[in-house]
Design a protein around this motif. Structure first.
Motif, mmCIF file in Angstrom:
data_model
loop_
_atom_site.group_PDB
_atom_site.id
_atom_site.type_symbol
_atom_site.label_atom_id
_atom_site.label_comp_id
_atom_site.label_asym_id
_atom_site.label_seq_id
_atom_site.Cartn_x
_atom_site.Cartn_y
_atom_site.Cartn_z
ATOM 1 N N ASP A 183 41.555 31.616 39.436
ATOM 2 C CA ASP A 183 40.455 32.352 39.916
ATOM 3 C C ASP A 183 40.866 34.049 39.588
ATOM 4 O O ASP A 183 40.193 34.773 39.080
ATOM 5 N N LEU A 184 42.225 34.353 39.730
ATOM 6 C CA LEU A 184 42.708 35.613 39.554
ATOM 7 C C LEU A 184 42.587 35.952 38.165
ATOM 8 O O LEU A 184 42.380 36.993 37.706
ATOM 9 N N ASN A 224 40.632 34.657 35.936
ATOM 10 C CA ASN A 224 39.088 34.928 35.727
ATOM 11 C C ASN A 224 38.498 36.186 35.889
ATOM 12 O O ASN A 224 37.717 37.009 35.271
ATOM 13 N N LYS A 225 38.993 36.747 37.311
ATOM 14 C CA LYS A 225 38.733 38.237 37.642
ATOM 15 C C LYS A 225 39.211 39.137 36.764
ATOM 16 O O LYS A 225 38.712 40.176 36.567
ATOM 17 N N ASP A 226 40.525 39.049 36.512
ATOM 18 C CA ASP A 226 41.311 40.117 35.245
ATOM 19 C C ASP A 226 40.381 40.100 34.103
ATOM 20 O O ASP A 226 40.091 41.041 33.560
ATOM 21 N N LYS A 227 39.662 38.826 33.695
ATOM 22 C CA LYS A 227 39.211 38.728 32.383
ATOM 23 C C LYS A 227 37.803 39.463 32.690
ATOM 24 O O LYS A 227 37.208 40.244 31.880
ATOM 25 N N GLU A 228 37.165 39.060 33.771
ATOM 26 C CA GLU A 228 35.951 39.736 34.083
ATOM 27 C C GLU A 228 35.991 41.560 33.971
ATOM 28 O O GLU A 228 35.141 42.117 33.435
ATOM 29 N N LEU A 229 37.113 41.891 34.778
ATOM 30 C CA LEU A 229 37.445 43.494 34.738
ATOM 31 C C LEU A 229 37.541 43.895 33.146
ATOM 32 O O LEU A 229 36.917 45.109 32.609
#
Length: 582
Positions: free
Chosen positions: A262-263, A265-270
């Motif tokens: 999940d972390l 994925n969030k880094d990738k979204e940013l």
């Protein structure tokens, strides 16, 4: 002699070795255990094996068993394959009449599945049966339907097959202009097809003609397509264990690993957001630069035009004419795409035989559209239909109509079966598709949507601005749609009230009308005024007892007489459906 190529699966296509004795034993076992779905599948496999060994009568016997067992299963993919195989067997036995009947059933199955490649294959196979009977004129319609679908789905291989069969049929009918037109279109496809099939061309004699190479590609393409269908069918049957194991493996992933994922994925979204912002800045800079360049070029061009305007007037007119032809060609292509997306007459007749559609686009393409579909039920499927008026007309309205058709199909295919909930979901999908919450886009649509539930003898109606008119026992009734539209502008962020569902009992002969606002908004008459809804309702009441074809003619004649020499104000759509107690 007309040669029909690339359509019928020869027995060699099914030549994979199958242990028939084991299959027969398996069939006996599943029949005893009343597993009719597997019984249908094994019967189909035995029929396919018999056909591969040219044992046509035995293959047809196995197919008869399949159809008996399939009544107790709901495998529409296998039903499509069975009808296709039955048609191939009959055609190989020179019984084109029975082959035609089988192919028509396979086309209906393909329509229910909603797979465009199956619909293309079934349409072309139906046409091949007509051609085998020498009924080339009758073959034109399914060939054109198959061609339209192949164009929409960018299926170059199917386009080649359709063009080739259209050339054969028109040759047989003596239509030399059509033969030349389709030969030109087929020739234009050749470079694209050559690139897509370069690996296949290496296996063909370098001295072979272009026509021969196209036929090889079509034959092999059709065989590959059937093999893919069969592989997918087998995969459905025998991959359950692997799927279950995969699910167990997924459940074994630890909570810590999920948090790490999940972390990440969030880094990738940013990172993606930063990239998008950077791309937007670069795009804006490029737009400014291009604007300056275009402005300079336009200024220079204007000076040249002012100096040479008289001498270049004739050439400019010729260029304008050429561009207009290109634009019109593009609009005609868009019309073919829109026509392919709309429900054709045969599907309309199969869903609601007693119906008519008066559809008069203001331009070549329309912002109004009509839509039919089925909703599964215990016995007879329920029928859902709608008359939709999108924002604008012409090309912008046509784009909105394609978005609307796709959204409605997705909603019904997901299993939504209530009229008001279909509209709620449609509103959400339109707003998401046009990003209206962020872009400020105000496009939308008004709609009148009905579901005819045959088992209950009722009609359910929900409307976004557009009403429903129905006539029973000589009395006209109107149910208004809700005041909110699908998509479009909302003055406040307050959530609007839900769409309502209205129920009309069909306990006597009933005439149903749904429509856009184009008819009543048409200017004309002696004082160039609108036709108006009051006059429209009086017209419907005066013609509702007529046969449906005559009702359509009367509506068309009335609006044309009213319009006179005035331009058509808007797209016009009127749907009429006659229902009676089942």
């Amino acid at each position: 002699m007309i040669t029909i190529i690339g359509l019928i699966f020869s027995p060699s296509v099914f030549s994979q070795k199958i242990d028939k004795s084991k299959l027969e034993q398996d069939l006996k076992t599943v029949v005893e255990s009343k597993d009719y779905e597997k019984a249908a599948y094994y019967s189909y496999q035995l029929a396919k094996s018999s056909y591969s060994q040219k044992e046509n009568k035995e293959a047809l016997d196995y197919l008869d068993k399949y159809f008996d067992y399939s009544k107790k299963s709901e495998d529409e993919l296998l039903e499509y394959l069975a009808y296709q195989l039955e048609g191939d067997i009959h055609l190989s036995m020179n019984d084109a009449g029975k082959a035609l009947n089988s192919y028509k059933k396979s086309l209906k199955a393909a329509n229910r599945i909603g797979r465009a490649d199956f619909e293309i294959e079934a349409s072309l196979a139906t046409a091949s049966a007509f051609m085998a009977q020498g009924r080339h004129k009758r073959a034109i319609s399914p060939l054109e339907e198959g061609l339209s679908l192949s164009i929409v789905n960018h299926n170059i291989e199917a386009q080649e097959r359709a063009y080739d069969l259209l050339i054969q049929s028109h040759k047989a009918l003596g239509n030399s202009d059509k033969v030349k037109e389709y030969e030109t279109l087929l020739s234009d496809l050749a470079p694209i097809a050559e690139e897509d099939n370069s690996g296949l061309e290496a296996d063909v004699d370098s001295q072979a003609t272009g026509t021969t190479r196209r036929r090889v590609r079509r034959n092999n393409g059709g065989l590959d397509k059937l093999r893919q269908v069969e592989d997918s069918l087998l995969a459905v049957r025998y991959s359950l264990e692997e799927t279950e194991q995969s699910l167990r493996n997924m459940e074994a992933v630890s909570e810590k690993q999920l948090l790490e994922i999940d972390l990440l994925n969030k880094d990738k979204e940013l990172a993606d957001l930063e990239i998008k912002a950077q791309n937007a800045r670069l795009k804006n800079a490029a737009l400014i630069r291009n604007f300056i360049i275009v402005a300079l070029l336009l200024t220079a061009a204007l000076v040249v035009v002012l100096i040479r305007s008289y001498r270049k007037k004739i050439e400019a007119n010729k260029e304008i004419d050429r561009q207009n032809k290109n634009i019109q060609s593009s609009i005609n292509y868009a019309k073919r795409i829109q026509d392919a997306m709309l429900v054709n007459a045969s599907v309309q007749e199969s869903l609601i035989p007693e119906s008519f559609i008066l559809f008069k686009p203001r331009d070549s393409v329309s912002g109004d559209f009509y839509w039919f579909s089925e909703i599964k039920s215990w016995y007879d499927p329920d029928v859902v239909f709608a008359a939709v008026d999108c924002t604008g007309h012409g090309i912008p309205g046509a784009f909105m109509s394609l978005v609307g058709i796709n959204a409605l199909n997705n909603i019904v295919n997901r299993g939504e079966a209530e009229s008001n909930q279909i509209l709620e979901n449609l509103d959400i999908e339109i707003r998401q598709a046009l990003q209206q919450e962020t872009t400020g886009n105000r496009d939308g649509m008004d709609i009148a949507l009905c579901i005819y539930r045959k088992e209950k003898n009722i009609l359910e109606f929900s409307g976004a601005k557009n009403p429903l008119i129905y006539i029973q026992d000589g009395e006209l009734h109107q149910i208004k749609g809700d005041s909110r539209a699908i998509g479009g502008y909302r003055p406040t962020k307050k959530k609007p009230g839900p769409f309502k569902k209205h129920v009309v009992p069909i306990d006597q002969p009933t005439m149903i009308y749904v429509f856009s606002d184009g008819f009543q908004d048409q200017f004309g008459g002696g004082d160039n005024s609108k036709f108006m809804i009051k006059k429209f309702k009086e017209l419907l009441l005066s013609i509702h007892h007529l046969p449906l074809a005559e009702q359509k003619r009367e509506l068309d004649k009335t609006i044309e007489d009213w319009k006179g020499k005035e331009h058509q104000t808007d797209d016009i759509l009127v749907m009429g459906i006659r229902l009676d107690e089942v």
